[in-house]
Motif scaffolding. Structure first.
Motif, PDB file in Angstrom:
ATOM      1  N   ASP A 113       0.827  -1.342   0.099  1.00 32.99           N
ATOM      2  CA  ASP A 113      -0.086  -0.078  -0.180  1.00 32.99           C
ATOM      3  C   ASP A 113       1.056   1.159   0.027  1.00 32.99           C
ATOM      4  O   ASP A 113       1.800   1.287   0.797  1.00 32.99           O
ATOM      5  N   THR A 126      -4.693   6.385  -1.161  1.00 29.66           N
ATOM      6  CA  THR A 126      -3.929   5.223  -0.903  1.00 29.66           C
ATOM      7  C   THR A 126      -3.885   4.465  -2.208  1.00 29.66           C
ATOM      8  O   THR A 126      -5.079   4.363  -2.878  1.00 29.66           O
ATOM      9  N   ILE A 127      -2.817   4.137  -2.754  1.00 31.96           N
ATOM     10  CA  ILE A 127      -2.839   3.211  -3.760  1.00 31.96           C
ATOM     11  C   ILE A 127      -2.592   1.872  -3.457  1.00 31.96           C
ATOM     12  O   ILE A 127      -1.577   1.560  -2.667  1.00 31.96           O
ATOM     13  N   HIS A 128      -3.461   0.670  -3.726  1.00 29.66           N
ATOM     14  CA  HIS A 128      -3.141  -0.571  -3.402  1.00 29.66           C
ATOM     15  C   HIS A 128      -2.561  -1.361  -4.444  1.00 29.66           C
ATOM     16  O   HIS A 128      -3.574  -1.274  -5.701  1.00 29.66           O
ATOM     17  N   PHE A 129      -1.910  -2.230  -4.472  1.00 34.06           N
ATOM     18  CA  PHE A 129      -1.466  -3.133  -5.519  1.00 34.06           C
ATOM     19  C   PHE A 129      -1.099  -4.517  -4.836  1.00 34.06           C
ATOM     20  O   PHE A 129      -0.400  -4.506  -3.721  1.00 34.06           O
ATOM     21  N   PHE A 167      -5.285  -3.278  -7.849  1.00 35.11           N
ATOM     22  CA  PHE A 167      -4.713  -2.159  -8.562  1.00 35.11           C
ATOM     23  C   PHE A 167      -5.550  -1.010  -8.484  1.00 35.11           C
ATOM     24  O   PHE A 167      -6.171  -0.828  -9.342  1.00 35.11           O
ATOM     25  N   THR A 168      -5.556  -0.269  -7.085  1.00 37.43           N
ATOM     26  CA  THR A 168      -6.740   0.763  -7.116  1.00 37.43           C
ATOM     27  C   THR A 168      -6.363   2.043  -6.472  1.00 37.43           C
ATOM     28  O   THR A 168      -5.135   1.952  -5.746  1.00 37.43           O
ATOM     29  N   TRP A 169      -6.888   2.815  -6.707  1.00 35.85           N
ATOM     30  CA  TRP A 169      -6.836   4.252  -5.980  1.00 35.85           C
ATOM     31  C   TRP A 169      -7.920   4.156  -4.897  1.00 35.85           C
ATOM     32  O   TRP A 169      -9.115   4.184  -5.335  1.00 35.85           O
ATOM     33  N   GLU A 170      -7.794   4.360  -3.645  1.00 34.81           N
ATOM     34  CA  GLU A 170      -8.607   4.415  -2.523  1.00 34.81           C
ATOM     35  C   GLU A 170      -8.679   5.875  -1.872  1.00 34.81           C
ATOM     36  O   GLU A 170      -7.478   6.460  -1.612  1.00 34.81           O
ATOM     37  N   GLN A 171      -9.764   6.663  -1.871  1.00 36.49           N
ATOM     38  CA  GLN A 171      -9.851   7.955  -1.255  1.00 36.49           C
ATOM     39  C   GLN A 171     -10.772   8.223  -0.162  1.00 36.49           C
ATOM     40  O   GLN A 171     -11.959   7.589  -0.423  1.00 36.49           O
ATOM     41  N   GLU A 181     -13.093   3.880  -3.739  1.00 39.50           N
ATOM     42  CA  GLU A 181     -12.094   3.355  -4.519  1.00 39.50           C
ATOM     43  C   GLU A 181     -12.542   2.771  -6.097  1.00 39.50           C
ATOM     44  O   GLU A 181     -13.763   2.630  -6.406  1.00 39.50           O
ATOM     45  N   GLY A 183     -10.612   1.216  -9.784  1.00 41.26           N
ATOM     46  CA  GLY A 183      -9.443   0.463 -10.317  1.00 41.26           C
ATOM     47  C   GLY A 183      -9.942  -0.830 -10.640  1.00 41.26           C
ATOM     48  O   GLY A 183     -11.038  -1.324 -10.944  1.00 41.26           O
TER      49      GLY A 183
END
Length: 470
Positions: A113, A126-129, A167-171, A181, A183
């Motif tokens: 993260d 946060t970017i999750h991968f 692979f997402t952008w969470e705000q 979120e 992605g």
């Protein structure tokens, strides 16, 4: 959100799916490995199996390990790495269509993260991968060999060696009450979260096949939003593309070669923990709608879209200590239950309802606060038309008649055992009754009622090395 436990996917035989979509025309069934091991199916896999989030994330503890200082520096900068391994062994000594077989799988999840507030000054972002690898697999058609709804369904079919999982952008905003979120992800990271002792023990085939909730290592484009009314109450809506080509996808596809459908989900959740409730509880009510074309397995009539409902609940009902607030991981007894029902009696999946109900004993020994053991009853009911289809498929395969009712039952015993602070062992065993041929319809005999079992070992390598304190 660090996804520490992976969900796995499996597929029904291509020939079985052809029979289900085109009528009872094939006299016999060959396994996927024999016929189509390297080719994607032409139609949606209505009998795809999977395993859900098998083990809950361990609680936070003091950071330990040879890379603890590096892990702290990375976290201070804004990156929390994730590195985990899951080893699986599944067997069917006496149950199903072909007994005495086993499946062995190794999965490695790598990712992390990126806290964009620390890295770039974007508050709440946060970017999750996560990338999942399956380097070693043995007998991935094990689920077809069992062939039913409950025993064989957990058998993962994993033809690809690498998969993008997240692979997402969470705000987050408004004090984290609003969570958005977008992605590539899988919906069961957010909806129909497990309430049983082992996540795959209460997974519903209706959600993954009829609702189109592709398993976590088969993500697709998505958007979701959750709003927390209070610390306990929240509601959430989301939409996912449901990929008809999985499990032959690797997650990195920009578009798909075959038409997809959209899976629309909405839920309301009430959830408490030991930090706020001496007898914590978790309840979720969810509705789903999938826009995909549906084909009645018996009449071959078609219509657009299918919908249904899910309920899951878990409640701690007893604590020997009387509910002391100073204990975060007490010995406790919890009841849990799930039920998933389809509003569409002519859906392609052929399932009418699935469910489970059981009891979990948490921390049976005070010296081992993270262990647990559970006993549950599981069931799955096919639609009247799917039952008629299974009867015809049996005769077409040369059988003398399908003498199995619409509902299959299973009695399951499972446990989570913390071997070390970074290794969790999760064995299970299930006895089945009235086993059907839902996963492998073109079978001439009567499947054997019997025992299936599995052992999963999850190694939290990131925690072992000190890269994370979770």
């Amino acid at each position: 959100m660090t996804v520490v436990c992976i969900a796995l996917g499996g597929a029904a035989s291509a020939d079985a799916q052809t029979v289900k979509n085109e009528g009872v025309a094939a006299p016999a069934l060959s396994t996927q490995a024999e016929n189509n091991a390297d080719e994607p199916p032409a139609a949606n896999q209505s009998n795809v199996s999977h395993i859900g989030n098998v083990i809950p994330e361990p609680p936070e503890s003091a950071r330990q390990g040879p890379l603890a200082s590096l892990g702290q520096k990375l976290n201070d900068w804004g990156f929390t790495p994730s590195l985990n391994l899951t080893q699986m062994y599944l067997g069917n000594p006496s149950a199903g269509q072909q007994t005495g077989n086993h499946e062995i799988l190794t999965f490695v999840a790598v990712g992390g993260d990126f806290d964009l507030q620390k890295i770039a000054g974007f508050p709440g972002a946060t970017i999750h991968f996560q990338q999942v690898f399956a380097p070693f697999t043995t007998n991935v058609t094990w689920g077809n060999q069992v062939g039913d709804t409950l025993g064989g369904k957990p058998g993962p079919f994993v033809p690809q060696k690498a998969h993008l999982a997240v692979f997402t952008w969470e705000q987050k905003a408004f004090g984290d009450r609003l969570d958005f979120e977008v992605g590539k992800s899988s919906p069961d990271n957010y909806f129909a979260l497990p309430v049983c002792n082992q996540g795959f023990g209460c997974t519903s085939a209706l959600l993954y096949d009829s609702a189109g909730m592709n398993p976590p290592i088969y993500p697709n484009w998505s958007a979701r939003v959750r709003y927390s009314l209070t610390p306990a109450w929240s509601f959430q809506v989301g939409v996912w593309r449901s990929n008809a080509q999985y499990p032959w996808t690797n997650g990195w596809e920009w578009t798909d070669k075959t038409p997809d459908s959209n899976a629309w989900l909405a839920n309301v959740v009430y959830h408490t923990t030991y930090q706020t409730d001496p007898y914590p509880k978790s309840y979720e009510l969810m509705f789903y709608y999938n826009t995909g074309k549906q084909t009645d397995p018996y009449t071959l009539g078609t219509h657009k879209g299918t919908s249904g409902i899910y309920f899951g609940g878990r409640q701690v009902i007893y604590r020997p200590d009387g509910g002391k607030s100073t204990i975060d991981d007490p010995t406790a007894v919890a009841l849990f239950a799930t039920a998933t029902g389809s509003f569409d009696s002519h859906n392609s999946d052929g399932l009418s309802m699935t469910g489970t109900a059981g009891v979990t004993l948490e921390a049976p020994l005070r010296s081992r606060p993270h262990d647990s053991v559970s006993l549950s009853v599981n069931w799955a009911t096919v639609t009247p038309h799917d039952h008629a289809y299974l009867e015809q498929a049996n005769l077409a395969a040369g059988g003398s008649g399908y003498a199995v009712g619409r509902t299959e039952y299973g009695l399951r015993l499972d446990a989570n055992v913390e071997l070390t602070r970074s290794i969790v062992l999760s064995p299970y065993v299930m006895r089945t009754w009235k086993m059907n041929t839902w996963l492998n319809p073109a079978y001439a005999g009567t499947p054997r009622n019997g025992v299936v079992f599995g052992v999963l070992a999850t190694v939290f390598i990131d925690k072992m090395l000190g890269l994370t304190d979770h």
